[in-house]
Design an enzyme around this catalytic site. Sequence first.
Site, PDB file in Angstrom:
ATOM      1  N   TYR A  98     -56.217   2.504 -21.174  1.00 28.16           N
ATOM      2  CA  TYR A  98     -56.123   1.068 -21.404  1.00 28.16           C
ATOM      3  C   TYR A  98     -56.927   0.644 -22.627  1.00 28.16           C
ATOM      4  CZ  TYR A  98     -53.652   0.122 -17.047  1.00 28.16           C
ATOM      5  OH  TYR A  98     -52.701   0.066 -16.057  1.00 28.16           O
ATOM      6  N   GLU A 140     -54.050   0.673  -9.321  1.00 32.00           N
ATOM      7  CA  GLU A 140     -53.699   2.081  -9.521  1.00 32.00           C
ATOM      8  C   GLU A 140     -54.712   3.014  -8.870  1.00 32.00           C
ATOM      9  OE1 GLU A 140     -53.240   2.148 -13.786  1.00 32.00           O
ATOM     10  OE2 GLU A 140     -51.693   0.594 -13.616  1.00 32.00           O
TER      11      GLU A 140
END
Length: 403
Positions: A98, A140
């Site tokens: 990310y 997640e």
Amino acid sequence: MLSDKSRPIIKATLPLVGAHIQEISRRLYAHLFSTHPEFLDGIFNRGNQAQGTQQQALAGSVIAFAGALVNTPDRLPENLLARVAHKHASLGIAPDQYQVVHDNLMRAIADVLGESLTPEIAAAWDEVYWLMAYTLIHVEAGLYSARAVRPQTVWRQWEVEQKIRETDDVVTFVVKRVDDRLVKPSLPGQYVTVQMPLPDGTRQPRQYSLSRADNGEYRQFTVKRVHGAGKPEGQVSTLLYTQVNVGDVLTVSVPFGAVVLDDAAGRPMVFASAGIGITPMAGMLSHLAKAGSRLPIMLLHADHDEDSFALRGQILADIAALPDACTYLWYERGSNSRLPVNGVFPGEMDIAQVSLPDNATYHLCGPIPFMHEVRKALIEDGILPRDIQYEVFGPELWQADYE
């Protein structure tokens, strides 16, 4: 929640960023792949990149999330976030990735907006990104934990036990595990990602629904070859269809998927699908038949014609095993049928042509326009939105979050 300082900035700049988000997304991926070419190996779908649909997916997701932060801060797009998180988990996305996307996104925003991007605007959009990223990272992490895997260990090797031709364009693969690691059974409605090596040495991922209940020893997924009708040929689906045979070994993820069957409430269930959207429905019906369910079940399916109806033998066998189940079909090319079903209609699906059960829950899968039309008709018929679930394939994940 978006900070009080950033909220008015995001509200004021949403039109500006929205007007340029496609170009921002295009530049993001150009920067990303030039600095991190490894992202093209096993993570991103090159077909979607070439067609621009991946860029559109990112653009739609970011704008939808930013708009929700400003306009409905107490009701974020949970369906969208859940779908994206499950897809990320099926690809083994790790938290540190990310940061890489963030750096390239902010660089792309600066490229496109130029002098319009003040430090205050940059800081506000930075906050939006990390609010979305941290939400996804948290979800997640829970998905990985539930499957007892880490991002690096979502992949397993499976040997092709059977390759079954369903239609001219659809094949089903039955695969068996080839190592001794624990495998948890899939949940009804989930999918796996197949990571396929290409002739140039890179790997390409694709998601395919599990089309039959499994116990972890064997798994079944169904693939439609993408080709024709003005569409570019699908690299992975074509390789699977033409090159992969019994005895070959595939790299397959553990199962994920946000839309799963929940029969605990004991309510009637209606499954409405079109084309290859039948695959998750087949998986759910298989689970119900295996469990000996006695719930009222209705299958509504639309297709080009009977020869295009994939998995019809398996599905009708499962329907026959359910004591209170019925099937209605719609064929674009006429209503001729040899199948033991309750009704066949010509044309596109029209739910007004059947009598829907009271107090039912609904599962939809098929092209986005199909699901929009069916969902709209159901709501006009008095069905509550919370009772309608829908599965979305490909990069159109963001488009279906229309609650």
